[in-house]
Design an enzyme around this catalytic site. Structure first.
Site, PDB file in Angstrom:
ATOM      1  N   CYS A  46       0.602  -1.286  -0.092  1.00  0.00           N
ATOM      2  CA  CYS A  46       0.082   0.111  -0.006  1.00  0.00           C
ATOM      3  C   CYS A  46       0.703   1.401   0.069  1.00  0.00           C
ATOM      4  CB  CYS A  46      -1.070  -0.004   1.284  1.00  0.00           C
ATOM      5  SG  CYS A  46      -2.221  -1.281   1.218  1.00  0.00           S
ATOM      6  N   THR A  47       1.785   1.288   0.725  1.00  0.00           N
ATOM      7  CA  THR A  47       2.682   2.430   0.725  1.00  0.00           C
ATOM      8  C   THR A  47       3.330   2.760  -0.431  1.00  0.00           C
ATOM      9  OG1 THR A  47       3.324   1.815   3.047  1.00  0.00           O
ATOM     10  CG2 THR A  47       5.224   3.324   1.746  1.00  0.00           C
TER      11      THR A  47
END
Length: 231
Positions: A46-47
């Site tokens: 997600c980062t």
């Protein structure tokens, strides 16, 4: 409400975001919106994805597309603010370093009760958080300028990061198809020929609609339906 897919109407929900309260239709306005979810804050894939979204935000803006994220984390905690610092620090990792830095400018919806991810068809059936609650898949909906209808939808499992170059490509394809009676063939890229979308359009009609001309493909069926043109 059943899970949303292509052609379905986005409900005009009031949502809490990192930019304050908003109604979805107000945010969509008269343009295009990419609504995307992610499984959770401080997670590795997600980062990288949200960093890429920030890095690509100008490219989407050039196409008249706004971004809108969705997370199940509580907006009242410091989780989003602290995580956004990590995302912005990683942006150079996706190969798009801006001279003055790049910020996460798009709003992120909070969905701590897991209500929106169900309504928006963004639930990963195989993933749960530490409390056993459902978490979002890597879902992405492209919403058109009619303010509410899904034009395209991607649904990835939590284990697979999205390809934003493909998202840009399909946005370009949707724009092209919305302006002309054409479709884009396999592996199409902007600038390449498109196909006349209606196989039942006569050659006479095609000549009138596409005065720049087109090339017909000779096929064993002898049916003159695979026609390429430039628009």
């Amino acid at each position: 409400m059943p899970g949303l897919t292509i052609g379905d109407t986005i409900p005009d929900l009031e949502v809490e975001t990192t930019h304050g309260k908003m109604r979805l239709y107000d945010y969509i306005g008269d343009g295009w919106v990419i609504l995307f979810s992610h499984p959770g804050d401080f997670s590795p894939v997600c980062t990288t994805e949200l960093a890429a979204m920030a890095a690509y935000s100008d490219k989407f803006a050039e196409r008249g597309v706004k971004l809108l994220g969705l997370s199940c984390d509580d907006m009242n905690s410091n989780s989003h603010k602290e995580w956004i610092k990590d995302i912005e620090a990683y942006i150079c990792g996706v190969g798009v370093c801006m001279q003055n830095g790049q910020k996460v400018k798009y709003p992120i919806i909070a969905d701590p009760n897991r209500e929106l991810i169900k309504k928006l068809n963004m639930v990963d059936p195989d993933e749960k958080d530490s409390q056993g609650n459902p978490v979002p898949s890597r879902a992405l909906h492209v919403i058109g300028p009619d303010k509410k209808v899904i034009k395209l939808s991607f649904l990835y499992p939590a284990s697979t990061g999205r390809n934003l170059d493909e998202v840009l490509r399909v946005v370009d394809s949707l724009h092209k198809a919305s302006k002309h009676k054409v479709a884009t063939p396999v592996n199409w890229k902007p600038g390449e020929p498109v196909v006349i979308s209606s196989p039942n359009m006569s050659n006479e009609e095609a000549k009138q609609m596409f005065p720049q001309g087109y090339d017909s493909t000779d096929l064993p069926s002898k049916k003159d339906y695979l026609r390429f043109t430039n628009v």
